[in-house]
Design a protein around this motif. Structure first.
Motif, short mmCIF file in Angstrom:
data_model
loop_
_atom_site.label_atom_id
_atom_site.label_comp_id
_atom_site.label_asym_id
_atom_site.label_seq_id
_atom_site.Cartn_x
_atom_site.Cartn_y
_atom_site.Cartn_z
N SER A 47 54.66 3.51 90.91
CA SER A 47 54.35 4.57 91.87
C SER A 47 54.40 5.95 91.25
O SER A 47 53.84 6.91 91.78
CB SER A 47 55.28 4.50 93.08
OG SER A 47 56.61 4.76 92.69
N GLU A 48 55.05 6.08 90.09
CA GLU A 48 55.12 7.36 89.39
C GLU A 48 53.95 7.59 88.44
O GLU A 48 53.83 8.65 87.87
CB GLU A 48 56.43 7.44 88.60
CG GLU A 48 57.66 7.44 89.47
CD GLU A 48 58.94 7.31 88.66
OE1 GLU A 48 58.86 7.12 87.43
OE2 GLU A 48 60.01 7.39 89.27
N HIS A 49 53.10 6.60 88.25
CA HIS A 49 52.00 6.71 87.30
C HIS A 49 50.65 6.67 88.00
O HIS A 49 50.54 6.24 89.14
CB HIS A 49 52.09 5.57 86.27
CG HIS A 49 53.21 5.75 85.32
ND1 HIS A 49 54.48 5.31 85.60
CD2 HIS A 49 53.29 6.34 84.11
CE1 HIS A 49 55.28 5.62 84.61
NE2 HIS A 49 54.59 6.25 83.68
N VAL A 50 49.66 7.12 87.30
CA VAL A 50 48.30 7.10 87.82
C VAL A 50 47.77 5.67 87.73
O VAL A 50 47.78 5.07 86.66
CB VAL A 50 47.39 8.05 87.01
CG1 VAL A 50 45.96 7.98 87.49
CG2 VAL A 50 47.91 9.48 87.08
N ILE A 51 47.35 5.14 88.88
CA ILE A 51 46.80 3.79 88.92
C ILE A 51 45.47 3.83 89.66
O ILE A 51 45.22 4.76 90.43
CB ILE A 51 47.77 2.79 89.59
CG1 ILE A 51 48.04 3.18 91.05
CG2 ILE A 51 49.05 2.65 88.80
CD1 ILE A 51 48.83 2.14 91.82
N PRO A 52 44.63 2.85 89.44
CA PRO A 52 43.36 2.80 90.19
C PRO A 52 43.60 2.69 91.69
O PRO A 52 44.58 2.08 92.13
CB PRO A 52 42.68 1.54 89.65
CG PRO A 52 43.34 1.25 88.35
CD PRO A 52 44.73 1.78 88.45
N LEU A 53 42.73 3.29 92.46
CA LEU A 53 42.87 3.26 93.92
C LEU A 53 42.88 1.84 94.48
O LEU A 53 43.51 1.57 95.49
CB LEU A 53 41.75 4.06 94.58
CG LEU A 53 41.84 5.58 94.42
CD1 LEU A 53 40.59 6.24 94.99
CD2 LEU A 53 43.08 6.13 95.08
N SER A 54 42.22 0.94 93.81
CA SER A 54 42.16 -0.44 94.29
C SER A 54 43.52 -1.13 94.27
O SER A 54 43.72 -2.14 94.93
CB SER A 54 41.16 -1.24 93.46
OG SER A 54 41.58 -1.28 92.11
N LEU A 55 44.49 -0.59 93.51
CA LEU A 55 45.81 -1.19 93.42
C LEU A 55 46.79 -0.69 94.49
O LEU A 55 47.88 -1.25 94.63
CB LEU A 55 46.41 -0.96 92.04
CG LEU A 55 45.69 -1.64 90.88
CD1 LEU A 55 46.40 -1.34 89.58
CD2 LEU A 55 45.61 -3.13 91.10
#
Length: 151
Positions: A47-55
């Motif tokens: 949750s602290e990192h940039v992840i794809p919106l699909s996740l």
């Protein structure tokens, strides 16, 4: 020509044939018991990192599972939610010192040995990271670390 597996939760996946669609649906419905502490650490880290919106839906489902688990030592989660998050977390240079990621990956891969997690980043990306961490360009780093053969 194509088949689609669907679930009441909103999940869907296209497949090339009906048996593959059924397999995907079974995988989506399967659950696994994992350590609540390990899962909570993973959710906080991701949750602290940039992840794809699909996740985000998968991350939200895992977060809900952790919150409802309370003080229980293990929590039951969907492999369909855990698999893509672990795939995102399995990056060699960012998370290599965190012991809970290999434990979670081992638990998921033990439940489905035919579908390994794997890494999202390539070896080349890892080498570029190592080179830049030493203040070198990739070509210079490769030249320095490549062994030379004596004639």
């Amino acid at each position: 020509m194509m088949t689609k597996a669907e679930c009441t939760c909103g999940w869907s996946a296209y497949s090339e044939d009906r048996p593959n669609a059924r397999w995907r649906a079974r995988q989506h419905r399967s659950t696994i018991a994992v350590s609540t502490a390990d899962l909570m650490s993973l959710v906080m880290l991701i949750s602290e990192h940039v992840i794809p919106l699909s996740l985000f839906p998968a991350l939200r489902n895992l977060d809900d599972a952790v919150r409802t688990a309370g003080n229980l030592p293990a929590v039951e989660v969907s492999t369909a939610d855990l698999y893509p998050i672990l795939r995102q977390a399995n990056r060699p240079w960012i998370y290599r010192e965190l012991p809970y990621i290999p434990r979670l990956i081992a638990a998921v891969e033990a439940s489905d040995r035919w579908n390994p997690i794997g890494m999202t980043d390539s070896v080349k990306g890892y080498c570029e990271f190592l080179a830049s961490s030493h203040g070198l360009e990739m070509a210079e780093w490769t030249r320095r670390v490549t062994p030379t053969l004596a004639p």
